[in-house]
Design an enzyme around this catalytic site. Sequence first.
Site, short mmCIF file in Angstrom:
data_model
loop_
_atom_site.label_atom_id
_atom_site.label_comp_id
_atom_site.label_asym_id
_atom_site.label_seq_id
_atom_site.Cartn_x
_atom_site.Cartn_y
_atom_site.Cartn_z
CE LYS A 204 -4.26 -1.70 1.96
NZ LYS A 204 -5.29 -1.76 3.37
NE ARG A 238 -7.28 -8.04 2.34
CZ ARG A 238 -7.03 -7.38 1.05
NH1 ARG A 238 -5.90 -6.44 1.37
NH2 ARG A 238 -7.43 -7.59 0.08
#
Length: 263
Positions: A204, A238
């Site tokens: 991210k 995750r």
Amino acid sequence: MGVLNVTPDSFSDGGRCLAPAEALAAARRMVEEGARLIDVGGESTRPGAEPPPLAEELARVVPVVRAIAATLDVVVSIDTSRAAVIEAAVEAGAHLVNDVRGLRDPAALAAAARVGAAVCVMHMQGEPQTMQNAPAYEDVVAEVRAYLAARVASCRAAGIGADAIVVDPGFGFGKTAAHNVALFAALEEFTTLGAPLAIGVSRKSLVGQLTGRPVAQRLAGSVALAALAAERGARIVRAHDVGATLDAVRIGAAFGRDRGGEA
Ligand code: 8Y4
């Protein structure tokens, strides 16, 4: 938790979705690398994305959930916000509902409770279409924490067991670089909500902000954050790169204070 996107924009193949057999192969590889959950998602929640038609989301995820649940020794997580997808995915073998909208849709919350699924409630400010336009908080840590506490209370009130709720601050979902850094710095404050903490930072923009790297070069940074997160008490990480992330989680968990179990 391994990421399995079954959205056309996840692949540079002209809009085709991952076929169930290919998705199963990708899931098998993540399980071989140590994943204990596979998060199957059929809605792209990247900034600016519109939700797909319901029938399209169902067609993407249900065959994949069914194939993984029938074949692999892993908990299947369904990444959705929709009641009908929750019901169909659980019928197909999913046991966890991972909702980036925190089960704020009363129909989705009722569906998750009715089918007896475990839930992961994530914080997002706004909706994917607009969430990165101008994220704003007075106190990002306090507000995200209060939101998650309220979502846990709503899940409990809907009949979901205290042992079936996971919380997630939602890195990148309606947050600036500074907000993401503040949340990560305060990660331990999210371990005291009475629910295990999940986080997703793999590839991210937080990693991009801290390393200066484009998305294809964020493995090392993602893994470094995974180790820090585990050290600070995250219980589910995750990630796209399961093997490397699991090593990092093992390292971090070994140096964290005992927060109630193995990595
Ligand atoms: C590169 C790769 C850049 C991926 C951005 C992304 C989370 C989540 C997502 C999370 C939970 C994503 C479904 C966004 N993120 N669920 N889902 N927590 N619980 N973006 O952080 O991976 S999708």
